[in-house]
Design a protein around this motif. Sequence first.
Motif, short mmCIF file in Angstrom:
data_model
loop_
_atom_site.label_atom_id
_atom_site.label_comp_id
_atom_site.label_asym_id
_atom_site.label_seq_id
_atom_site.Cartn_x
_atom_site.Cartn_y
_atom_site.Cartn_z
N LEU A 146 0.84 -1.19 0.00
CA LEU A 146 0.00 0.00 0.00
C LEU A 146 0.88 1.25 0.00
O LEU A 146 1.75 1.39 0.86
N GLU A 148 0.91 5.18 0.41
CA GLU A 148 0.09 6.25 0.98
C GLU A 148 0.74 7.60 0.74
O GLU A 148 1.97 7.75 0.83
N ARG A 218 4.33 6.87 2.90
CA ARG A 218 4.34 5.60 3.65
C ARG A 218 4.18 4.44 2.68
O ARG A 218 3.38 4.49 1.75
N GLN A 220 3.35 0.50 3.01
CA GLN A 220 2.88 -0.43 4.02
C GLN A 220 2.59 -1.81 3.40
O GLN A 220 1.81 -1.90 2.44
N VAL A 222 0.64 -5.15 3.42
CA VAL A 222 -0.64 -5.55 4.02
C VAL A 222 -0.99 -6.99 3.66
O VAL A 222 -0.58 -7.51 2.63
N PRO A 225 -6.25 -7.65 0.69
CA PRO A 225 -6.35 -6.69 -0.41
C PRO A 225 -6.92 -5.37 0.11
O PRO A 225 -7.81 -5.36 0.96
N PHE A 226 -6.37 -4.29 -0.36
CA PHE A 226 -6.79 -2.95 0.07
C PHE A 226 -7.91 -2.46 -0.85
O PHE A 226 -7.66 -2.13 -2.00
N GLY A 228 -9.56 0.40 -1.01
CA GLY A 228 -9.71 1.83 -0.72
C GLY A 228 -10.60 2.52 -1.74
O GLY A 228 -10.96 1.95 -2.77
N TRP B 238 -17.89 1.82 4.74
CA TRP B 238 -16.49 2.19 4.84
C TRP B 238 -15.91 1.72 6.16
O TRP B 238 -16.17 2.32 7.20
N MET B 241 -8.71 0.67 7.34
CA MET B 241 -7.48 -0.12 7.33
C MET B 241 -6.35 0.86 7.58
O MET B 241 -6.01 1.65 6.69
N ASN B 244 -7.02 4.36 6.57
CA ASN B 244 -7.59 4.56 5.23
C ASN B 244 -8.95 3.89 5.16
O ASN B 244 -9.09 2.72 5.53
N PRO B 245 -9.98 4.60 4.66
CA PRO B 245 -11.26 3.93 4.50
C PRO B 245 -11.17 2.83 3.44
O PRO B 245 -10.55 3.02 2.40
N VAL B 246 -11.77 1.71 3.73
CA VAL B 246 -11.82 0.60 2.77
C VAL B 246 -13.25 0.10 2.68
O VAL B 246 -13.99 0.10 3.65
N ARG B 247 -13.62 -0.31 1.49
CA ARG B 247 -14.99 -0.70 1.21
C ARG B 247 -15.20 -2.16 1.57
O ARG B 247 -14.47 -3.04 1.08
#
Lengths: 373, 373
Positions: A146, A148, A218, A220, A222, A225-226, A228, B238, B241, B244-247
């Motif tokens: 990730l 950021e 940043r 990161q 993880v 799965p992100f 976002g 939301w 993580m 960070n907002p994640v769906r």
Amino acid sequence: MMEDSKKHYVDNTSQSSSAGLTIRQKEPKNLEAPFDWIDSYLTPTELFYIRSHFPTPTLEGASYQLRVDGAVRHPFTLSYDELRSMPSETRVATLECAGNSRVFLVPQVQGAQWELGAVSNAEWTGVPLRTLLERAGMEEDVCEILLEAADRGTPKEEPVPPDPICYAWSLPRAKAIQQEVLIAYQMNGRDLPRDHGYPVRAIVPGHYGMASVKWLTRIQAVREPFHGYWQTSDYAYWASMEGNPVRRSLGEMQLKSEIARPRVYETLAPNRIYTISGAAWAGETDVAEIAVSTDGGRTWTEAEFVDPVRRHAWRRWKLDWLTPNEPGQYTLLARAKDVSGVLQPNEHDRHYGVYVINHPLPIEVFIGDSGRQ
Amino acid sequence: MMEDSKKHYVDNTSQSSSAGLTIRQKEPKNLEAPFDWIDSYLTPTELFYIRSHFPTPTLEGASYQLRVDGAVRHPFTLSYDELRSMPSETRVATLECAGNSRVFLVPQVQGAQWELGAVSNAEWTGVPLRTLLERAGMEEDVCEILLEAADRGTPKEEPVPPDPICYAWSLPRAKAIQQEVLIAYQMNGRDLPRDHGYPVRAIVPGHYGMASVKWLTRIQAVREPFHGYWQTSDYAYWASMEGNPVRRSLGEMQLKSEIARPRVYETLAPNRIYTISGAAWAGETDVAEIAVSTDGGRTWTEAEFVDPVRRHAWRRWKLDWLTPNEPGQYTLLARAKDVSGVLQPNEHDRHYGVYVINHPLPIEVFIGDSGRQ
């Protein structure tokens, strides 16, 4: 080649030095490169397209810190100087915004109305992301990296999170560990300009521009799965799972060719040799062939390449065209083929929504009346 | 208990037999149950709320087929009669639409303006999904079970796929293999009515209603999470993580209590005993305690339960209230606590958007002027 040595050649290679950018959105800054300006293989930094999601943050090199953490054994933080002192690489990579050429979609769709110039090619210098991940010692079960960023705001596409967010994007592990992915601090041999991510950005060659996160703060690792905002609400498309549409993040750039010269609605002299030129690029494959049509797709002629194959960078091409005697409107098209024999699609795939506009784009030109030349 | 034996009791338990549903959307059918009608533990089938996403499909039992396939060793198909002849179970489960009580959100949000009655409780008969999955022989790496339905159309929440889709929802493997998840063909002892999924639907106790897929035609074991339209564009929220907002998809129902009597804006006599009543439910936990406030949340009194604990089913409760002498408007609230001591939240969590409205809902009532009684 349609070259005919008996014809008069029109000199259409000399460039004005005063090329500029086209504003597609004032704030945040979204500025389009002059795509007709491709005499230079590398896009000059000041002509490189700018795609920003939020106002440009004002980070300073002196206080900059890059955090590498998450599912790693040895999280660490780097200063700007520490990053720059690490073994670095310089690579050429073409970046294209996933929404490039959106203005060609009829009926019109939402989003910045990019024409041809949300694509540019530059040389980037930085530390391979892989080096940083090796130093951090990624855990076995890491699935994504990730990235950021420092830019922050409230985005627009529904569904929207309730509070302001930072820009962020994740890379599949398999891509993140490729040597070409850079944590970059220079562009075309100079420190990154603020609008291009100063002090530090990611460069993810072969992926649409949204992956090359600017103002990176940043990294990161993880384990999940992100999903976002950018990867679900915005830069995502409808793939298929057994007949059911499923939402996926955009990633790899798709094969595409664009005509740089002549320009849209340019008027050309009849019965002259005009050098049609453009560039073509792809994601994780190489461009092998360009065909050009000057009659709206009925017939095609192979163009010649100006640049050699270089993975992740565009190849410019050209074709001499004997312009018709007949005045009127003509539709020019360019279509790339990759090394596997795959062609650009004939039409925009609606499952991509407002993104991945990589069908051959019709460039309408006029042949003037010779009596008026 | 605020009971006072010297006061007159108002008989507020007799029910009109002519209760009906409230239309929230005409087509597709979205009809709300009369929540004040909770004399019966099981909601009568004709008063059970109806939530449909597309027009009701007209499937027939005689030609019905249920396909069980995907990442399984022995895919198979069942007829309606074959399914009904398998060992079946009967279970009580409360279904609540994830958007129930949306009309209480201020400012108003998009979506059907459900008040209190997008929740009902019924007895369901069917074959455990687990039995079907065992027969099919799921592969080790199956992560979700995808439930596909016959109802089809073009949904509304952005982003929308370009073509019509069928309703579909996936369950995490861990939930799908629980004994309580039924492939149901009966409701309250009779064949499912068409609006409730005839001939066959899923019943996923403890999850919001969107998981209990009606008009079920295919059960597919899948190796990747299913990011379909309903689980990304619509019934999603939301989560967070690392900031960070994640769906994420909605799933488990959240702890909630609702007041059935008095009704919204009902006028009550002063200085009488009025039996406040309601029901409370939760997802994968049990409701342990109900507190009621008649002064907008300043003071709370514990109510008594009418029903015992039964996982996945609501518990009705009641409290005798000595109504005030003072005429005017009073705000009633009910707040549930689960067996772990967790209370309903004080406010709607904006990260849930237009869903999961499970804070104590203010029911405004009036105490009349005793001179006018």
